[in-house]
Design a protein around this motif. Sequence first.
Motif, PDB file in Angstrom:
ATOM      1  N   THR A   1       0.845  -1.001   0.109  1.00 59.30           N
ATOM      2  CA  THR A   1      -0.126   0.092   0.157  1.00 59.30           C
ATOM      3  C   THR A   1       0.946   1.445   0.024  1.00 59.30           C
ATOM      4  OG1 THR A   1      -1.862   0.981   1.097  1.00 59.30           O
ATOM      5  CG2 THR A   1       0.049   0.070   2.499  1.00 59.30           C
TER       6      THR A   1
ATOM      7  N   SER B   1       0.232  -6.083 -10.493  1.00 57.42           N
ATOM      8  CA  SER B   1      -0.275  -5.055 -10.088  1.00 57.42           C
ATOM      9  C   SER B   1      -0.793  -4.744 -11.656  1.00 57.42           C
ATOM     10  CB  SER B   1       0.586  -4.090  -9.741  1.00 57.42           C
ATOM     11  OG  SER B   1      -0.171  -2.678  -9.842  1.00 57.42           O
TER      12      SER B   1
ATOM     13  N   TRP C   1      -3.862   3.569  -3.096  1.00 52.92           N
ATOM     14  CA  TRP C   1      -3.741   2.382  -3.995  1.00 52.92           C
ATOM     15  C   TRP C   1      -3.374   1.007  -2.713  1.00 52.92           C
ATOM     16  CZ3 TRP C   1       0.953  -0.168  -4.154  1.00 52.92           C
ATOM     17  CH2 TRP C   1       1.064  -1.251  -4.784  1.00 52.92           C
ATOM     18  N   THR C   2      -3.758   0.045  -2.982  1.00 48.90           N
ATOM     19  CA  THR C   2      -3.602  -1.074  -2.248  1.00 48.90           C
ATOM     20  C   THR C   2      -3.620  -2.216  -3.116  1.00 48.90           C
ATOM     21  OG1 THR C   2      -3.642  -2.280  -0.367  1.00 48.90           O
ATOM     22  CG2 THR C   2      -5.557  -1.650  -1.316  1.00 48.90           C
TER      23      THR C   2
ATOM     24  N   GLY D   1      -4.998  -8.834  -5.037  1.00 52.23           N
ATOM     25  CA  GLY D   1      -6.292  -8.194  -5.491  1.00 52.23           C
ATOM     26  C   GLY D   1      -6.086  -6.698  -5.583  1.00 52.23           C
ATOM     27  N   GLU D   2      -6.657  -6.009  -5.936  1.00 50.89           N
ATOM     28  CA  GLU D   2      -6.182  -4.692  -6.209  1.00 50.89           C
ATOM     29  C   GLU D   2      -7.289  -3.732  -6.200  1.00 50.89           C
ATOM     30  OE1 GLU D   2      -2.425  -2.519  -8.696  1.00 50.89           O
ATOM     31  OE2 GLU D   2      -3.599  -3.967  -9.521  1.00 50.89           O
ATOM     32  N   LYS D   3      -7.235  -2.447  -5.480  1.00 48.47           N
ATOM     33  CA  LYS D   3      -8.006  -1.356  -5.523  1.00 48.47           C
ATOM     34  C   LYS D   3      -7.421   0.085  -5.585  1.00 48.47           C
ATOM     35  CE  LYS D   3     -12.577  -0.429  -5.125  1.00 48.47           C
ATOM     36  NZ  LYS D   3     -13.106  -0.483  -3.815  1.00 48.47           N
ATOM     37  N   HIS D   4      -7.740   0.776  -6.629  1.00 50.90           N
ATOM     38  CA  HIS D   4      -7.193   2.243  -6.724  1.00 50.90           C
ATOM     39  C   HIS D   4      -8.233   3.307  -7.048  1.00 50.90           C
ATOM     40  CE1 HIS D   4      -5.327   4.601 -10.143  1.00 50.90           C
ATOM     41  NE2 HIS D   4      -4.860   4.890  -8.986  1.00 50.90           N
TER      42      HIS D   4
ATOM     43  N   VAL E   1      -9.296   3.744   0.033  1.00 49.19           N
ATOM     44  CA  VAL E   1      -9.560   2.367  -0.916  1.00 49.19           C
ATOM     45  C   VAL E   1     -10.026   1.269   0.180  1.00 49.19           C
ATOM     46  CG1 VAL E   1      -8.394   2.891  -2.937  1.00 49.19           C
ATOM     47  CG2 VAL E   1      -7.360   1.782  -0.748  1.00 49.19           C
TER      48      VAL E   1
ATOM     49  N   LEU F   1     -10.729  -2.731   0.354  1.00 52.44           N
ATOM     50  CA  LEU F   1     -10.217  -4.140  -0.471  1.00 52.44           C
ATOM     51  C   LEU F   1     -10.723  -5.239   0.247  1.00 52.44           C
ATOM     52  CD1 LEU F   1      -9.206  -5.712  -3.188  1.00 52.44           C
ATOM     53  CD2 LEU F   1      -6.991  -5.357  -2.256  1.00 52.44           C
ATOM     54  N   LYS F   2     -11.606  -6.150  -0.003  1.00 51.60           N
ATOM     55  CA  LYS F   2     -11.918  -7.167   0.847  1.00 51.60           C
ATOM     56  C   LYS F   2     -11.337  -8.553  -0.287  1.00 51.60           C
ATOM     57  CE  LYS F   2     -15.943  -5.428   3.239  1.00 51.60           C
ATOM     58  NZ  LYS F   2     -17.350  -5.893   3.563  1.00 51.60           N
ATOM     59  N   THR F   3     -10.580  -9.264   0.371  1.00 52.27           N
ATOM     60  CA  THR F   3      -9.891 -10.567  -0.516  1.00 52.27           C
ATOM     61  C   THR F   3      -9.743 -11.749   0.486  1.00 52.27           C
ATOM     62  OG1 THR F   3      -8.344 -11.361  -1.958  1.00 52.27           O
ATOM     63  CG2 THR F   3      -7.569  -9.966  -0.012  1.00 52.27           C
TER      64      THR F   3
END
Length: 478
Positions: free
Chosen positions: A11, A33, A45-46, A50-53, A66, A68-70
């Motif tokens: 992150t 990524s 960003w993290t 799995g990725e979230k931006h 952000v 993010l659940k994974t």
Amino acid sequence: MVTRGRVLIFTIKDEGTFHLKDAAKNLLKTLGSQVSLNLSWRDMWTLVYGEKHSKSPALSTWGDPVLLKTEVQLTASEEAECHWADTELNRRRKLFCSKVEGYGSICSCKDPAPIEFSPDPLSNNNVFSVPVAVIAGNRPNYLYSSRVNPLMITVFIDGYYEEPMDVVELFGLKGVQHTPISIKNARVSQHYKASLTATFNLHPEANYAIVIEEDLDLSIDFFSFLSQTVHLLDEDDSLYCISAWNDQGYEHTAEDPALLYRVESMPGLGWVLKKSLYKDELEPKWPTPEKLWDWDMWMRMPEQRKGRECVIPDVSRSYHFGIIGLNMNGYFHEVYFKKHKFNTVPNVQLKNVYSLKKDAYEVEILNLLKEAEVLDHSKNPCEDSFLPDTEGKTYVMFIKMETETDTSTWTELAKCLHVWDLDVRGYHSGLWRLFRKRNHVLVVAVPISPYSEKKPTGVTPIQLDPPPKEEGAVVDQV
């Protein structure tokens, strides 16, 4: 980055475009990524398999937070443990690796990095019994990278932090923690004073102390360099310190690892301090906690230096790799520290160490000026053609400097040479020494330098003026 078993979590800690270089972005891309190459100013960003931006809508605004659940398949803890041989070193390693993370191969199961010290012995070692003070804070990853000869080492930690002490104990060193005093620059200054005082209290028989910071890499011949020069502090009272750092020693301006200079500044960054200087002069008047001063700038003041000089190498024996600190960030390090030349040649025998004594050094400088060819002062010194395409020659140029505060020409020259240009450093009696195109170049400030008399008649000192500031322009400050 955080690692837990086989989970990788990335992150942005602060500002991705500021701290993440291209190499890191490309590595993140290989790890899966989709957006690492396109991160822009103040994006959020993290990445966790799995990725979230979240794109920043404007330069003045951060992106939205952000979330993010994974789901990640974890490995049983017993399967993740290493089975190292049962030795004292590995017991220390196992305890350390069970508590902290992020130290690379130090905790590798297959090929762990060594944690014992096995330096090559020095012949005629003059620093064997000199205490080494490692000045540390709460940056244990830097401390790990500063492994040095363990003899006489004490790590001084500014605060009661667990992880730095874990690193100290991992390598079997002695660590001292003390309560922080004051804030900002004054806190650093008080940390240095407490560490130096404790060093000489712990080693009352010592005549010197070697001082290094946690965010320095030391060259393979760091202690050899000091061993060959430390006697000068006893033999010449015109000397202030021995330093492993050359402020002007960049990859394109330093050439000879056996060459030494005298300079009027105090470079620090791996240096030797004489006990009598500290106990008799510096310690009694060290800046008090309410004075928010930089300790090194204070030591460079004329009231402390008293006309004395430091011995430095042409090619530095230390490398400043830390990019986080009170007066340091990634941009500043990129511009002023990253391209410093760092000696990698072992067993360097230094040239003419005796010539670093005050009178002998004057003879050496005069001989250099006598053999030097005067450069064409009608040309622009910032152009590559200013210096002939030769190698191994000695050249001299003369620049205008009416007073000690008339620094504009040197500053502009330093900028175009891509060396330290924030203040005037690294000179001896108004003369700088550096290399260009593998030629030794002397720069003489006229008329303040006593060497100005060597300027041939008809040669006009070069004068460079700073470019005019645009109306309404904002000047960046570091």
